[in-house]
Motif scaffolding. Structure first.
Motif, PDB file in Angstrom:
ATOM      1  N   GLY A 496     -29.268   3.076 -20.878  1.00 44.58           N
ATOM      2  CA  GLY A 496     -28.516   2.667 -20.017  1.00 44.58           C
ATOM      3  C   GLY A 496     -28.705   0.860 -20.814  1.00 44.58           C
ATOM      4  N   ARG A 497     -27.828   0.206 -20.885  1.00 43.76           N
ATOM      5  CA  ARG A 497     -28.039  -1.087 -21.550  1.00 43.76           C
ATOM      6  C   ARG A 497     -28.767  -1.746 -20.413  1.00 43.76           C
ATOM      7  N   ASP A 498     -28.843  -1.987 -19.473  1.00 46.49           N
ATOM      8  CA  ASP A 498     -29.976  -2.578 -18.831  1.00 46.49           C
ATOM      9  C   ASP A 498     -31.485  -2.535 -18.804  1.00 46.49           C
ATOM     10  N   ASN A 499     -31.314  -1.611 -19.429  1.00 36.77           N
ATOM     11  CA  ASN A 499     -33.007  -0.769 -19.956  1.00 36.77           C
ATOM     12  C   ASN A 499     -33.154  -1.054 -21.218  1.00 36.77           C
ATOM     13  N   VAL A 500     -32.293  -1.287 -21.705  1.00 42.04           N
ATOM     14  CA  VAL A 500     -33.011  -1.767 -24.018  1.00 42.04           C
ATOM     15  C   VAL A 500     -32.956  -2.910 -23.848  1.00 42.04           C
ATOM     16  N   PHE A 501     -33.643  -3.135 -24.581  1.00 41.26           N
ATOM     17  CA  PHE A 501     -34.468  -4.807 -25.047  1.00 41.26           C
ATOM     18  C   PHE A 501     -34.807  -4.859 -26.751  1.00 41.26           C
ATOM     19  N   GLN A 502     -34.501  -5.780 -26.838  1.00 48.46           N
ATOM     20  CA  GLN A 502     -35.337  -6.109 -27.901  1.00 48.46           C
ATOM     21  C   GLN A 502     -35.861  -7.541 -28.501  1.00 48.46           C
ATOM     22  N   LEU A 503     -36.648  -8.058 -29.677  1.00 52.27           N
ATOM     23  CA  LEU A 503     -36.419  -9.272 -30.147  1.00 52.27           C
ATOM     24  C   LEU A 503     -36.131 -10.110 -30.152  1.00 52.27           C
ATOM     25  N   HIS A 504     -35.582 -11.045 -30.275  1.00 51.03           N
ATOM     26  CA  HIS A 504     -34.390 -12.196 -30.569  1.00 51.03           C
ATOM     27  C   HIS A 504     -33.922 -12.280 -32.206  1.00 51.03           C
ATOM     28  N   ARG A 505     -32.789 -12.444 -32.539  1.00 53.05           N
ATOM     29  CA  ARG A 505     -33.352 -11.880 -33.984  1.00 53.05           C
ATOM     30  C   ARG A 505     -32.697 -13.683 -35.032  1.00 53.05           C
ATOM     31  N   GLU A 506     -33.585 -14.247 -35.935  1.00 50.45           N
ATOM     32  CA  GLU A 506     -33.475 -15.257 -36.529  1.00 50.45           C
ATOM     33  C   GLU A 506     -31.977 -15.571 -37.109  1.00 50.45           C
ATOM     34  N   ASN A 507     -31.563 -16.510 -36.698  1.00 53.65           N
ATOM     35  CA  ASN A 507     -30.729 -17.166 -36.799  1.00 53.65           C
ATOM     36  C   ASN A 507     -29.295 -17.192 -35.788  1.00 53.65           C
ATOM     37  N   GLU A 508     -29.511 -16.028 -35.279  1.00 51.14           N
ATOM     38  CA  GLU A 508     -28.740 -15.638 -34.128  1.00 51.14           C
ATOM     39  C   GLU A 508     -27.365 -16.713 -33.955  1.00 51.14           C
ATOM     40  N   GLU A 509     -28.429 -17.705 -33.751  1.00 49.70           N
ATOM     41  CA  GLU A 509     -26.754 -18.424 -32.778  1.00 49.70           C
ATOM     42  C   GLU A 509     -25.829 -18.962 -33.595  1.00 49.70           C
ATOM     43  N   SER A 510     -26.201 -19.003 -35.064  1.00 44.82           N
ATOM     44  CA  SER A 510     -25.128 -19.224 -36.788  1.00 44.82           C
ATOM     45  C   SER A 510     -24.657 -18.056 -35.878  1.00 44.82           C
ATOM     46  N   THR A 511     -22.799 -18.840 -35.939  1.00 47.78           N
ATOM     47  CA  THR A 511     -21.147 -17.998 -36.117  1.00 47.78           C
ATOM     48  C   THR A 511     -21.431 -17.330 -37.372  1.00 47.78           C
ATOM     49  N   ARG A 512     -22.321 -16.904 -38.400  1.00 47.99           N
ATOM     50  CA  ARG A 512     -22.162 -16.412 -39.560  1.00 47.99           C
ATOM     51  C   ARG A 512     -22.884 -14.977 -38.817  1.00 47.99           C
ATOM     52  N   ASN A 513     -24.260 -15.274 -38.263  1.00 52.70           N
ATOM     53  CA  ASN A 513     -24.896 -14.117 -37.994  1.00 52.70           C
ATOM     54  C   ASN A 513     -24.845 -13.051 -36.323  1.00 52.70           C
ATOM     55  N   SER A 514     -24.283 -14.078 -35.694  1.00 50.56           N
ATOM     56  CA  SER A 514     -24.016 -13.772 -34.495  1.00 50.56           C
ATOM     57  C   SER A 514     -23.278 -12.239 -34.113  1.00 50.56           C
ATOM     58  N   LEU A 515     -23.439 -11.194 -33.452  1.00 45.80           N
ATOM     59  CA  LEU A 515     -23.029 -10.022 -33.344  1.00 45.80           C
ATOM     60  C   LEU A 515     -22.902 -10.433 -32.114  1.00 45.80           C
ATOM     61  N   PRO A 516     -21.186  -9.164 -31.758  1.00 39.71           N
ATOM     62  CA  PRO A 516     -20.464  -9.155 -30.426  1.00 39.71           C
ATOM     63  C   PRO A 516     -21.539  -8.434 -29.496  1.00 39.71           C
ATOM     64  N   ALA A 517     -21.720  -8.346 -28.124  1.00 33.98           N
ATOM     65  CA  ALA A 517     -22.227  -8.147 -26.890  1.00 33.98           C
ATOM     66  C   ALA A 517     -22.419  -6.437 -27.191  1.00 33.98           C
ATOM     67  N   THR A 518     -21.004  -5.323 -27.621  1.00 29.88           N
ATOM     68  CA  THR A 518     -21.142  -4.734 -27.869  1.00 29.88           C
ATOM     69  C   THR A 518     -22.413  -4.170 -28.470  1.00 29.88           C
TER      70      THR A 518
END
Length: 616
Positions: A496-518
């Motif tokens: 269940g996607r609501d039950n899966v967590f992960q640490l904040h990724r480095e530079n996640e805020e940048s457009t170059r490193n951001s990932l889609p919600a999927t």
């Protein structure tokens, strides 16, 4: 639209009603923590024979039986797709016994019960007894999902249900052919035997050949990705109908063989295909149960007497337990697993569909009590679904064959700070396991007495040795952001996607490193990265547990510790919440807050009134 004169609704409206009721019943069962099959049967009976709003034969017409047949074939194929041979490790001997000894023994005992208890003729008893070998993946899968069984008993029940389904149908075909020989001189015994054996062999060959062809085409890139599922569906229909043209119900054997072969072909796109088929199966199981229940005629049940009720009791309390316990004598299956499997034998849509077909054929041959098979089959399905639906979970818990009573946390990534986090979680009486591919990373956890798994959490070894039913939350805390994202993405559909967590990724805020919600999991540790957590831990920050009381609630905690990073809140019944940064946090008397806080000051603790504050 609805025909006012006849009370008939259009086929499109009828199919929409079936879909809405089936999925709605499953959702309601999830919310109320009740057996979904029971609610689906109840919904079908209420709109069908009770209210008269929906009658499958009237509103859908001659398409009902073909729809049910195709749905059963797809369900069995999807069941075959789940039977990867590596899941047999540890249960292979038990499965062999339940199939090669249990199926013939169950046929014999069921036939005797039908004749001497239910009062059916030998002809009807032999045919229906063969069908009763079927336990039914359509009901086993939802029950296993709800009961959260440990791996070994779940594997035994799943393999038995899926493999014995086509075997039961073939047993009924064999018995029916013998009855036909007795009532008709059109065929000799030799010709009938050749017809039966050749039909079974052709069904197996067709299923295996289709599986090999699909595996070859998918592996060599002969089919584009977007067409794989459509090709699979068309191949499934062909494989189901071809053997049926030679021998009734042999198509069930063919599609099961095809599913098992594809499941063990190690195809790169296997997971996507299996998940799509699982979603389709949920819809089909819902629809078939609604159709069968809505099509029930109470007049048919009037044919049953007190002997039918006695028969149901004998099947549930004597025939099923005796079949399993005798089959597993001398096997490596433990005593508790034997008891659980022996007292769990729900029947499903395959039994009702096949029984109704053979009941009509027996009646046409002149076997008078052939008309009793269909209502008796429905009564058996209803009784076993209700009984086992409400008893499987409590029985498994009493035998200690379920996952942990409290939902646990699976941490992927070993380190000194993740070990400290696991120790804090453990103090809340929440099960916790740390998994890592590097044995050295697990040394602190093993030294602290934390359960560990050495290996890749995505490996087949993990499927065999990690009891996923004990862990409701998965948290990826390795120092590799890409691996954390991979694990969260791959296991999200399972847990269940609501039950899966992960640490904040480095530079996640940048457009170059951001990932889609999927891709990836939900935010953990209120947005801190691995380096931030490790750095603060080296500076003396600690993972602590604070118990809340009526006098010292969540507001008092937040005011006293403005710097604290709340990891999770464990509520009295064991429920877990991982709050995101900036979201409102709730917690009352009895809740426990696992938090990451700076070193304690030398001055008095600002919250001495907390009943068990910062237990270490």
């Amino acid at each position: 639209m609805v025909d006012g004169a006849a009370g008939q609704m259009s086929p499109v409206m009828a199919i929409a009603l079936v879909g809405a009721l089936g999925v709605g019943a499953q959702w309601l069962a999830w919310r109320l923590k009740l057996p979904a099959i029971v609610l689906m049967l109840l919904a079908g009976i209420l709109i069908g024979p009770v209210a008269g709003v929906f009658d499958p034969e009237r509103d859908i017409g001659p398409l009902v039986q073909p729809m049910i047949s195709i749905a059963v074939a797809i369900i069995l194929f999807e069941g075959g797709l789940t039977l990867n041979l590596h899941t047999l490790k540890g249960v292979a001997q038990g499965v062999r016994r339940l199939v090669f000894v249990g199926a013939p023994l169950g046929w014999l005992l069921s036939t005797l019960a039908l004749h001497y208890v239910a009062g059916l003729s030998w002809e009807s008893s032999a045919v229906f007894g063969g069908i009763m070998v079927v336990t039914g993946p359509t009901v086993i899968a939802p029950l296993l999902r709800q009961a959260r069984l440990s791996r070994k008993p779940a594997a035994l029940l799943q393999w038995e249900a899926i493999v014995n389904d086509p075997i039961g149908a073939m047993a009924a075909v064999l018995a029916f052919e013998i009855v036909v020989l007795r009532y008709s001189a059109a065929e000799s015994t030799g010709v009938a035997a050749f017809h039966l054996v050749s039909g079974i062999l052709i069904a197996i060959l067709v299923g295996v050949a289709a599986g090999i062809l699909v595996a070859w085409a998918f592996r060599r890139g002969k089919v584009p990705e977007y067409m794989k599922v459509p090709v699979l569906f068309v191949m499934l229909l062909v494989v189901f109908t071809m053997p049926n043209a030679l021998l009734h119900e042999s198509g069930l054997l063919a599609v099961t063989a095809m599913g098992v072969l594809i499941a063990n072909a190690n195809l790169p796109s296997y997971d996507e295909m299996r998940r799509f088929k699982e979603h389709a199966t949920i819809l089909l199981v819902s629809g078939v149960f609604i159709l069968l229940a809505a099509g029930l005629d109470f007049g048919d049940l009037d044919l049953l007497t007190w002997r039918a009720a006695l028969f149901l009791g004998v099947v549930i309390l004597l025939v099923r337990p005796a079949t399993v316990l005798l089959s597993l004598i001398g096997s490596d299956v433990g005593r508790k697993e034997r008891v659980l499997v022996a007292l769990t034998g729900p029947r499903g849509v395959v039994l009702v569909a096949v029984a109704g077909l053979f009941g009509e054929r027996l009646a046409d041959l002149g076997v008078v009590d052939g008309a009793l098979i269909a209502p008796l089959a429905f009564a058996l399905v209803a009784a076993t679904v209700v009984v086992h639906g409400f008893t499987l979970g409590p029985l498994a818990r009493a035998l200690g064959l379920t996952g942990a009573q409290r939902p646990g946390i699976l941490l992927v990534g070993g380190s000194r700070w993740s070990t400290a986090l696991a120790e804090a979680i453990k103090r809340t009486e929440t099960p916790v396991l740390i998994a890592d591919r590097n044995r050295g990373h697990l040394r602190p956890a093993r030294a602290a007495g934390i359960p560990t798994f050495f290996g890749d959490i995505l490996s087949e070894l993990a499927e065999l040795h990690v009891e996923y039913s004990s862990y409701k939350r998965l948290v990826c805390v390795t120092d590799n952001d890409a691996y954390n994202t991979l694990v969260a993405t791959d296991l999200g559909p399972e847990l269940g996607r609501d039950n899966v967590f992960q640490l904040h990724r480095e530079n996640e805020e940048s457009t170059r490193n951001s990932l889609p919600a999927t891709l990836g999991g939900r935010q953990f540790a209120q947005g801190l990265s691995y380096d931030e957590l490790a750095s603060r831990h080296r500076e003396g920050w600690e993972f602590r547990v604070t118990k809340l009381t009526e006098a010292y609630g969540i507001e008092e905690f937040l005011n006293a510790r403005p710097e604290a990073v709340i990891i999770t809140v464990v509520y009295p019944k064991g429920e877990l919440r991982f709050p995101k940064k900036g979201t409102e946090i709730t917690g009352g008397d009895g809740a426990q807050v696992v938090h990451f806080s700076p070193p304690k000051r030398d001055s008095a603790d600002p919250a001495p009134q907390a009943a068990a504050d910062d237990s270490r």
